[in-house]
Design a protein around this motif. Structure first.
Motif, PDB file in Angstrom:
ATOM      1  N   PHE A   1       0.744  -1.081   0.000  1.00 33.55           N
ATOM      2  CA  PHE A   1       0.050   0.026   0.133  1.00 33.55           C
ATOM      3  C   PHE A   1       0.939   1.196  -0.065  1.00 33.55           C
ATOM      4  O   PHE A   1       1.649   1.552   0.821  1.00 33.55           O
ATOM      5  N   PHE A   2       0.628   1.949  -0.867  1.00 33.19           N
ATOM      6  CA  PHE A   2       1.684   3.003  -1.316  1.00 33.19           C
ATOM      7  C   PHE A   2       0.903   4.391  -1.347  1.00 33.19           C
ATOM      8  O   PHE A   2       0.042   4.734  -2.033  1.00 33.19           O
ATOM      9  N   GLN A   3       1.407   5.248  -0.400  1.00 29.16           N
ATOM     10  CA  GLN A   3       0.817   6.563  -0.378  1.00 29.16           C
ATOM     11  C   GLN A   3       1.944   7.529  -0.756  1.00 29.16           C
ATOM     12  O   GLN A   3       2.746   7.821   0.077  1.00 29.16           O
TER      13      GLN A   3
ATOM     14  N   HIS B   1       7.626   9.197   0.531  1.00 19.88           N
ATOM     15  CA  HIS B   1       6.373   8.302   0.160  1.00 19.88           C
ATOM     16  C   HIS B   1       6.185   7.316   1.480  1.00 19.88           C
ATOM     17  O   HIS B   1       7.130   6.792   2.006  1.00 19.88           O
ATOM     18  N   GLU B   2       4.829   7.052   1.823  1.00 17.47           N
ATOM     19  CA  GLU B   2       4.774   6.181   2.872  1.00 17.47           C
ATOM     20  C   GLU B   2       4.246   4.901   2.380  1.00 17.47           C
ATOM     21  O   GLU B   2       3.244   4.821   1.679  1.00 17.47           O
ATOM     22  N   ARG B   3       5.110   3.596   2.616  1.00 19.46           N
ATOM     23  CA  ARG B   3       4.819   2.393   1.943  1.00 19.46           C
ATOM     24  C   ARG B   3       4.698   1.321   3.033  1.00 19.46           C
ATOM     25  O   ARG B   3       5.704   1.095   4.211  1.00 19.46           O
TER      26      ARG B   3
ATOM     27  N   ILE C   1       8.454   0.042   4.508  1.00 20.24           N
ATOM     28  CA  ILE C   1       9.676   0.170   3.696  1.00 20.24           C
ATOM     29  C   ILE C   1       9.829   1.821   3.641  1.00 20.24           C
ATOM     30  O   ILE C   1       9.169   2.355   3.423  1.00 20.24           O
ATOM     31  N   TRP C   2      11.137   1.888   3.097  1.00 15.32           N
ATOM     32  CA  TRP C   2      11.737   3.144   2.808  1.00 15.32           C
ATOM     33  C   TRP C   2      11.018   3.618   1.566  1.00 15.32           C
ATOM     34  O   TRP C   2      10.881   2.845   0.645  1.00 15.32           O
ATOM     35  N   ALA C   3      10.860   4.989   1.413  1.00 20.92           N
ATOM     36  CA  ALA C   3      10.262   5.470   0.191  1.00 20.92           C
ATOM     37  C   ALA C   3      11.304   5.463  -0.976  1.00 20.92           C
ATOM     38  O   ALA C   3      12.687   5.339  -0.712  1.00 20.92           O
TER      39      ALA C   3
END
Length: 218
Positions: free
Chosen positions: A189-191, A198-200, A216-218
């Motif tokens: 899920f990627f924002q 980015h928030e992942r 996980i890191w952006a």
């Protein structure tokens, strides 16, 4: 060079508008998928059920196209349908693995699914075909997807003939039509954020069929 400059100057991540509660997402990715889908529908995202299906043959040649997800079950399996005789279907028979990508630009969100693919029971495939619109069934019954076409009019005439056949026999079925199930081992899920931070959040399924999740890191 003029178009290269235009592309670089285009705005990005214009859908960065949501503040997400990552602390209460739970451990079931299908529930989170439907929560995000509801939000996408409320924000009037265009065709939020559309996704990119990517498949590859045994030589590594990749094809992709946009399809519609048919269902997501409680075990977080994703269902789609297509002909087993078209390029995607042929690749899945060789290499039963796929990736799905839902991209909602209006919210700068992606949901990325990857895993193995199984063909569902024939009765499920028939039921799926019967539920499709007459236009969808008509073009599927021609059974020439991705083949060379002399001109557009030829396609229209062929579809008109299959529509006539459907009116006289509504139970006509494309024998190659198949419902497929993607059994994910990973769902992300990627924002997207304008800051590029980015928030992942990634769910992974273990050998006991249990889901774990990590950022996980952006």
């Amino acid at each position: 060079m003029e178009y290269s400059k235009k592309i670089k100057e285009l705005k990005v991540l214009q859908g960065d508008k949501l503040k997400l509660d990552w602390e209460n997402v739970g451990n079931n990715p299908s529930k989170l998928f439907y929560k995000w889908l509801d939000i996408a529908i409320n924000y009037e995202v265009i065709e939020p059920q559309a996704m990119v299906l990517a498949t590859a043959d045994t030589k590594g040649f990749i094809t992709s196209r946009v399809l519609l997800v048919r269902h997501v079950d409680e075990e977080s399996n994703f269902y789609f349908s297509t002909s087993k005789a078209n390029p995607a279907g042929e690749q899945l028979s060789e290499n039963p693995n796929a990736s799905l990508n839902f991209y909602w630009k209006e919210l700068s969100q992606q949901i990325i699914v990857s895993g193995r693919v199984e063909k569902c029971h024939q009765t499920d495939s028939i039921d799926d075909f019967k539920k499709r619109s007459i236009g969808s069934k008509s073009i599927c019954l021609v059974q020439k997807q991705s083949q060379l076409l002399e001109n557009i009019q030829t396609m229209h005439l062929a579809v008109e003939e299959t529509q006539k056949e459907l009116k006289s026999n509504p139970d006509l079925i494309n024998p190659n039509w198949s419902l497929f199930k993607v059994i994910p081992d990973k769902i992300e899920f990627f924002q997207g954020r304008k800051t590029r931070m980015h928030e992942r959040l990634v769910f992974t399924r273990n050998s006991n069929n249990e889901w774990g999740r990590n950022f996980i890191w952006a």
